[in-house]
Design an enzyme around this catalytic site. Structure first.
Site, PDB file in Angstrom:
ATOM      1  N   GLY A  10     -10.937   0.296  -0.145  1.00  0.00           N
ATOM      2  CA  GLY A  10     -10.529   1.334  -1.098  1.00  0.00           C
ATOM      3  C   GLY A  10      -9.700   0.724  -2.219  1.00  0.00           C
ATOM      4  O   GLY A  10      -9.861  -0.452  -2.561  1.00  0.00           O
ATOM      5  N   ASN A  94      -4.548   7.889  11.055  1.00  0.00           N
ATOM      6  CA  ASN A  94      -4.513   6.443  10.858  1.00  0.00           C
ATOM      7  C   ASN A  94      -4.294   5.667  12.160  1.00  0.00           C
ATOM      8  O   ASN A  94      -4.710   4.519  12.283  1.00  0.00           O
ATOM      9  CB  ASN A  94      -3.463   6.088   9.804  1.00  0.00           C
ATOM     10  CG  ASN A  94      -3.964   6.447   8.403  1.00  0.00           C
ATOM     11  OD1 ASN A  94      -5.125   6.805   8.233  1.00  0.00           O
ATOM     12  ND2 ASN A  94      -3.109   6.357   7.407  1.00  0.00           N
ATOM     13  N   VAL A 117      -0.979  -2.731   6.368  1.00  0.00           N
ATOM     14  CA  VAL A 117      -0.590  -2.059   5.119  1.00  0.00           C
ATOM     15  C   VAL A 117      -0.706  -0.539   5.269  1.00  0.00           C
ATOM     16  O   VAL A 117      -0.035   0.234   4.596  1.00  0.00           O
ATOM     17  CB  VAL A 117      -1.483  -2.533   3.950  1.00  0.00           C
ATOM     18  CG1 VAL A 117      -1.089  -1.866   2.642  1.00  0.00           C
ATOM     19  CG2 VAL A 117      -1.424  -4.052   3.806  1.00  0.00           C
ATOM     20  N   ARG A 150       9.747  -2.805  -6.350  1.00  0.00           N
ATOM     21  CA  ARG A 150       9.992  -1.522  -7.039  1.00  0.00           C
ATOM     22  C   ARG A 150      11.454  -1.457  -7.482  1.00  0.00           C
ATOM     23  O   ARG A 150      11.754  -1.106  -8.628  1.00  0.00           O
ATOM     24  CB  ARG A 150       9.666  -0.351  -6.102  1.00  0.00           C
ATOM     25  CG  ARG A 150       8.174  -0.077  -6.046  1.00  0.00           C
ATOM     26  CD  ARG A 150       7.842   1.138  -5.199  1.00  0.00           C
ATOM     27  NE  ARG A 150       6.427   1.443  -5.290  1.00  0.00           N
ATOM     28  CZ  ARG A 150       5.709   1.936  -4.286  1.00  0.00           C
ATOM     29  NH1 ARG A 150       6.270   2.162  -3.105  1.00  0.00           N
ATOM     30  NH2 ARG A 150       4.438   2.203  -4.448  1.00  0.00           N
ATOM     31  N   HIS A 174       9.919   1.806   5.936  1.00  0.00           N
ATOM     32  CA  HIS A 174       9.224   2.034   4.673  1.00  0.00           C
ATOM     33  C   HIS A 174       9.228   3.546   4.462  1.00  0.00           C
ATOM     34  O   HIS A 174       8.747   4.282   5.290  1.00  0.00           O
ATOM     35  CB  HIS A 174       7.792   1.501   4.824  1.00  0.00           C
ATOM     36  CG  HIS A 174       7.027   1.433   3.544  1.00  0.00           C
ATOM     37  ND1 HIS A 174       7.544   0.893   2.398  1.00  0.00           N
ATOM     38  CD2 HIS A 174       5.764   1.803   3.246  1.00  0.00           C
ATOM     39  CE1 HIS A 174       6.624   0.937   1.441  1.00  0.00           C
ATOM     40  NE2 HIS A 174       5.540   1.484   1.939  1.00  0.00           N
TER      41      HIS A 174
HETATM   42  N1  APR Z   1     -12.713   0.616   9.124  1.00  0.00           N
HETATM   43  C1  APR Z   1     -12.773   0.153   7.866  1.00  0.00           C
HETATM   44  N2  APR Z   1     -12.449   0.894   6.803  1.00  0.00           N
HETATM   45  C2  APR Z   1     -12.072   2.159   6.993  1.00  0.00           C
HETATM   46  C3  APR Z   1     -11.987   2.728   8.286  1.00  0.00           C
HETATM   47  C4  APR Z   1     -12.331   1.893   9.378  1.00  0.00           C
HETATM   48  N3  APR Z   1     -12.285   2.338  10.648  1.00  0.00           N
HETATM   49  N4  APR Z   1     -11.572   4.012   8.144  1.00  0.00           N
HETATM   50  C5  APR Z   1     -11.400   4.231   6.847  1.00  0.00           C
HETATM   51  N5  APR Z   1     -11.699   3.135   6.128  1.00  0.00           N
HETATM   52  C6  APR Z   1     -11.675   2.929   4.695  1.00  0.00           C
HETATM   53  C7  APR Z   1     -12.097   4.135   3.878  1.00  0.00           C
HETATM   54  O1  APR Z   1     -13.505   4.283   3.885  1.00  0.00           O
HETATM   55  C8  APR Z   1     -11.557   3.787   2.493  1.00  0.00           C
HETATM   56  O2  APR Z   1     -12.507   3.140   1.703  1.00  0.00           O
HETATM   57  O3  APR Z   1     -10.356   2.651   4.220  1.00  0.00           O
HETATM   58  C9  APR Z   1     -10.380   2.833   2.802  1.00  0.00           C
HETATM   59  C10 APR Z   1      -9.056   3.333   2.331  1.00  0.00           C
HETATM   60  O4  APR Z   1      -9.077   3.311   0.962  1.00  0.00           O
HETATM   61  P1  APR Z   1      -8.428   4.447   0.029  1.00  0.00           P
HETATM   62  O5  APR Z   1      -8.762   5.786   0.568  1.00  0.00           O
HETATM   63  O6  APR Z   1      -8.767   4.113  -1.378  1.00  0.00           O
HETATM   64  O7  APR Z   1      -6.853   4.268   0.281  1.00  0.00           O
HETATM   65  P2  APR Z   1      -5.883   3.191  -0.388  1.00  0.00           P
HETATM   66  O8  APR Z   1      -5.276   3.767  -1.606  1.00  0.00           O
HETATM   67  O9  APR Z   1      -6.592   1.899  -0.494  1.00  0.00           O
HETATM   68  O10 APR Z   1      -4.752   3.087   0.727  1.00  0.00           O
HETATM   69  C11 APR Z   1      -5.010   2.506   1.974  1.00  0.00           C
HETATM   70  O11 APR Z   1      -2.785   1.679   2.265  1.00  0.00           O
HETATM   71  O12 APR Z   1      -0.836   1.953   1.053  1.00  0.00           O
HETATM   72  C12 APR Z   1      -1.573   2.375   2.159  1.00  0.00           C
HETATM   73  O13 APR Z   1      -0.903   4.701   2.398  1.00  0.00           O
HETATM   74  C13 APR Z   1      -1.957   3.843   2.043  1.00  0.00           C
HETATM   75  O14 APR Z   1      -2.640   4.023   4.333  1.00  0.00           O
HETATM   76  C14 APR Z   1      -3.110   3.886   2.997  1.00  0.00           C
HETATM   77  C15 APR Z   1      -3.753   2.507   2.845  1.00  0.00           C
END
Ligand code: APR
Length: 307
Positions: A10, A94, A117, A150, A174
């Site tokens: 993501g 999560n 993360v 930050r 955090h």
């Molecule tokens: N295996 C691999 N990828 C996964 C799984 C899994 N089991 N479950 C979800 N994902 C993927 C989603 O498909 C998505 O593409 O994790 C990605 C998360 O990306 P975003 O939704 O864009 O979130 P992002 O802004 O990248 O944040 C990710 O980091 O800072 C922290 O709080 C935030 O917990 C969050 C994480």
């Protein structure tokens, strides 16, 4: 060649992969459950290499097996926080995701260093520790570097000086539980306590504690990723290049700062073996108390989970 896997492609994951590739820290595998998405992002990134000029390989995949024998695995998989949602609301969803990812890391990358993360960070790092069964020095949470940069950014904005001259230190959990340390926050060696009054420091501390939420409120559909990915990349670099940088990170406490069996943000030495030392600062009584509150809240949250 060093191999780094980023789980979750993501905003945070993909931006991290870009930074790692551009710094040529190693070959990168980017994995996600969405079909085609990591493959597409990896190919797009590779097509930038002739212009940007990096010589590492980036591969996208939906198969955890491709993380085989990685040196470092970064877990960003999960759902991001939505406006009005606390980090703790994220726990249940999560927890399952990080648990599953961790079991795969145990199977395919048993010698890796894991950087967590996914939020809520301190709890997810604990989950990854328990589910991988790794030595605690090899499972680390990315929180303190982000919170510190930050704080450093806000100090630089306040003083109208270069952010590069600011070194900030933030301990604890955090989120609402973090413990910014103004007396260990310096501008070219000068503590900020000598450069601004208490009211200004309190204002910046509050803004730092609220830093993640401030971005969420603005973005509305996601959470921060530029500063988080920069913070992750700094940690990855310190590990794969064995730089032994002293950085704040969520590390497993076994007695340090008077706490046990809990992840807390503290300064650590980060090298090829992961956390190679925990630096114990002499804290004032109020700071100790804030850290204890942080630990208490985390212990309580973890005790409700089935790990
Ligand atoms: N295996 C691999 N990828 C996964 C799984 C899994 N089991 N479950 C979800 N994902 C993927 C989603 O498909 C998505 O593409 O994790 C990605 C998360 O990306 P975003 O939704 O864009 O979130 P992002 O802004 O990248 O944040 C990710 O980091 O800072 C922290 O709080 C935030 O917990 C969050 C994480």
């Amino acid at each position: 060649m060093t191999k780094i896997t980023v789980v979750g492609a993501g905003f945070v994951g993909a931006t991290t992969v870009q930074r790692i590739a551009e710094k040529e820290l190693g070959d990168v595998v980017m994995t996600d459950i969405i079909e085609g998405m990591p493959q597409g992002k990896a190919l797009d990134l590779m097509e930038s290499a002739p212009i940007v000029g990096f010589d590492v390989n980036v591969v996208g995949t939906n198969d955890y097996k491709d993380m085989q024998d990685s040196d470092v695995v970064v877990i960003t998989a999960g759902i991001a926080r939505k406006p009005g949602m606390s980090r703790d609301d994220l726990v249940k969803t999560n927890l399952n995701i990080v648990g599953k990812v961790s079991e795969n890391i145990k199977e395919y990358a048993p010698d890796s260093i894991v950087i967590v993360v996914t939020n809520p960070l301190d709890i997810m790092t604990h989950v990854a520790l328990k589910k991988t069964g790794f030595h605690p020095g090899r499972v680390i949470g990315m929180s303190g570097v982000l919170d510190s940069v930050r704080f450093a950014t806000f100090v630089a904005m306040e003083l109208g000086c270069s952010a590069r001259d600011v070194d900030a230190m933030v301990l604890g959990g955090h989120g609402d539980l973090m413990v910014p340390l103004p007396r260990h926050t310096t501008v070219s060696g000068i503590p900020i306590t000598e450069l601004m009054d208490e009211a200004a420091i309190d204002r910046l501390v509050q803004r730092t504690i609220n830093g993640g939420a401030e971005i969420v409120e603005l973005l509305k559909t996601g959470s921060a990723f530029y500063a988080p990915s920069a913070a992750i990349t700094l940690m990855v670099e310190s590990i794969v290049r064995d730089l032994k940088r002293i950085l704040p990170a969520a590390a497993y406490m076994y007695g340090q700062y008077g706490h046990e069996d809990i992840y807390l943000g503290v300064p650590v030495k980060l090298g090829r073996m992961g956390v190679e030392a925990v630096i114990e600062l002499d804290l004032t009584e109020p700071e100790q108390e804030m850290l204890a509150q942080s630990a208490e809240a985390l212990k309580e949250a973890i005790s409700t989970l089935d790990l």
